[in-house]
Write an enzyme that holds these catalytic residues in place. Structure first.
Site, short mmCIF file in Angstrom:
data_model
loop_
_atom_site.label_atom_id
_atom_site.label_comp_id
_atom_site.label_asym_id
_atom_site.label_seq_id
_atom_site.Cartn_x
_atom_site.Cartn_y
_atom_site.Cartn_z
N PHE A 143 0.83 -1.26 -0.03
CA PHE A 143 0.03 -0.19 0.01
C PHE A 143 0.97 1.09 0.01
CE2 PHE A 143 -2.28 3.50 1.92
CZ PHE A 143 -3.59 3.36 1.24
N ASP A 228 9.20 2.58 1.94
CA ASP A 228 8.08 3.36 2.45
C ASP A 228 7.93 2.96 4.01
OD1 ASP A 228 5.56 4.17 2.97
OD2 ASP A 228 4.54 3.43 1.22
N LYS A 257 2.44 9.40 8.59
CA LYS A 257 1.41 9.10 9.62
C LYS A 257 2.11 9.68 10.91
CE LYS A 257 -1.14 5.61 7.78
NZ LYS A 257 -0.93 4.76 6.50
C1 LIG Z 1 -0.83 5.26 5.01
C2 LIG Z 1 0.21 4.96 4.14
C3 LIG Z 1 0.41 5.76 3.05
C4 LIG Z 1 -0.39 6.76 2.49
O1 LIG Z 1 -0.50 7.88 3.49
P1 LIG Z 1 -1.45 9.01 3.24
O2 LIG Z 1 -1.07 10.06 4.26
O3 LIG Z 1 -2.83 8.52 3.65
O4 LIG Z 1 -1.44 9.62 2.10
C5 LIG Z 1 1.52 5.24 1.97
N1 LIG Z 1 2.13 4.22 2.33
C6 LIG Z 1 1.94 3.49 3.72
C7 LIG Z 1 2.76 2.34 3.97
C8 LIG Z 1 1.00 3.83 4.29
O5 LIG Z 1 0.70 2.92 5.63
#
Ligand SMILES: *Cc1c(COP(=O)(O)O)cnc(C)c1O
Length: 403
Positions: A143, A228, A257
């Site tokens: 994701f 990420d 986050k």
């Molecule tokens: C939540 C998340 C995102 C996206 O972040 P947003 O602030 O919702 O755009 C991208 N990568 C990972 C691993 C995430 O957990």
């Protein structure tokens, strides 16, 4: 369904249905206030929060450090235009690069934006250094966000056909399969991008040998390794960054986050040699805005001073132990994760039913999949909160007769 005595809540829900664009099914309640490990809805009902705003509220709800920093910055400078340096941005950039071991940082507001930035940097690297290579290898079930490019990077099978045509140039390979990744590398590849623990995908970690292999592939071909760490970073896994568990450094690191503890903030970090953008190629109205910078600075200082990554490790182990004990009585399997990014499986598709029962009992847990429960509490969580969580969880299992 929750019975609504209070007309205020009923009116709010009616207004929500009338005026909010529908994008999500949400329970019939309205959150109003938060403090520490708890949220309160407009009925005055208290919830013990083991979702933490989806791994965002790292310092708990309405932390004093954030209140103070925001109030102070708001009375000094709220916005200066991205066309100028501002003091808060420079100060936070110095601290964050130092702590992360990366050289350079670009700030944005959401995780998806930080990943977009990483994708653009990888393509720029391909254009400048790899004869126009543009393809990025990402993982199945990953994701990376909800913009069009980050949705294209994401490996959720249910998103495959959504919003076609997708952004071209993403190639998905299964997690922990080094041969598959190696086979996917072509002359067009400019980067490999992955989460070290797939959060939304159900809390699955990459293996050490796999990550070591990816680092070697990237070094061999001069392609970027992008971590990420939007969910795993900022102390969540028991280290400040999940890559520290592996001892393998990325070329590009994205954070989001927990970095703002609730204030919209994200970052993309890289090393000196990938400082490749020309003026105008990357930016944004709110990138590096003073309020976000003050928030990020205060959050990072708090994480460091209170050593909350270490707390994540200790409390994570305590939760695991508790879950293993509960698993003697209830069908809890596959307890997994690192630090305070944890998950377990429940039998045949009962996860959302269990999460809904916990909600009724005043506990917030998240069900990212039909059989997966995920726990991502604030990093300030203590043993007594965990004891309460385990007790409610047991009650919910008992009530649903899942045994
Ligand atoms: C939540 C998340 C995102 C996206 O972040 P947003 O602030 O919702 O755009 C991208 N990568 C990972 C691993 C995430 O957990």
């Amino acid at each position: 369904m929750i019975q609504l005595e209070n007309t205020v809540t009923k009116d709010l829900l009616a207004e929500a249905e009338k005026s909010l664009l529908f994008t999500a099914r949400r329970p019939e309640l309205v959150m109003e206030r938060g403090e520490g490990m708890f949220l309160w809805d407009t009925e005055g009902k208290r919830y013990l929060d083991f979702i933490g705003g989806w791994a965002v509220n790292s310092l708990g709800h309405s932390p004093a450090a954030l209140q103070t920093a925001l109030a102070r910055q708001a009375s000094t400078l709220v916005h200066a235009s991205p066309g100028f340096h501002n003091k808060a941005m420079i100060e936070f950039a110095g601290l964050l690069t130092g702590v992360s071991g990366m050289d350079k940082v670009f700030f944005a507001s959401s995780g998806a934006e930080a990943n977009e930035s990483a994708i653009k940097l990888a393509r720029k690297h391909g254009a400048v250094n790899l004869n126009g290579a543009y393809e990025i290898i990402t993982l199945t079930n990953s994701f990376h966000g909800r913009t069009l490019a980050t949705m294209s990077a994401t490996g959720k099978p249910q998103w495959k056909e959504l919003f076609a045509p997708k952004v071209d140039g993403f190639n998905h390979v299964p997690i922990n399969d080094l041969d598959a990744c190696f086979a996917a590398v072509t002359n067009d590849t400019c980067a490999i991008m992955l989460e070290l623990v797939q959060g939304e995908g159900g809390v699955n970690a990459v293996s050490e040998s796999y990550l070591y292999g990816l680092r070697k592939i990237c070094d061999m071909y001069g392609i970027l390794l992008i971590f990420d760490e939007i969910q795993t970073g900022m102390g969540r896994t028991g280290r400040m960054f999940a890559y520290e568990h592996y001892g393998i450094k990325p070329d590009v690191l994205t954070l989001g986050k927990g970095i703002g503890a609730g204030f919209p903030l994200s970052a993309m970090l890289t090393s000196e040699k990938y400082d490749l953008f020309e003026p105008g190629e990357q930016g944004g109205t709110y990138c590096g805005a003073p309020l976000a910078m003050a928030a990020g600075h205060a959050v990072l200082q708090e994480l460091l001073e209170r050593n909350l990554a270490a707390n994540a490790k200790v409390q994570g182990e305590y939760i695991r132990k508790g879950l293993l004990e509960l698993s003697g009585q209830y069908p809890i399997t596959a307890v997994r994760g690192k630090g305070l990014l944890l998950a377990f499986n429940v039998q045949g598709g009962a996860a959302s039913e269990l999460a809904a029962e916990c909600l009724r009992e005043g506990l917030l847990v998240n069900a990212p999949g039909p059989s997966t429960i995920r726990l991502v509490p604030p990093l300030i969580v203590e043993q007594r909160d965990i004891d309460e969580m385990l007790s409610i969880l047991g009650k919910a299992f008992g009530k649903l007769k899942l045994a």
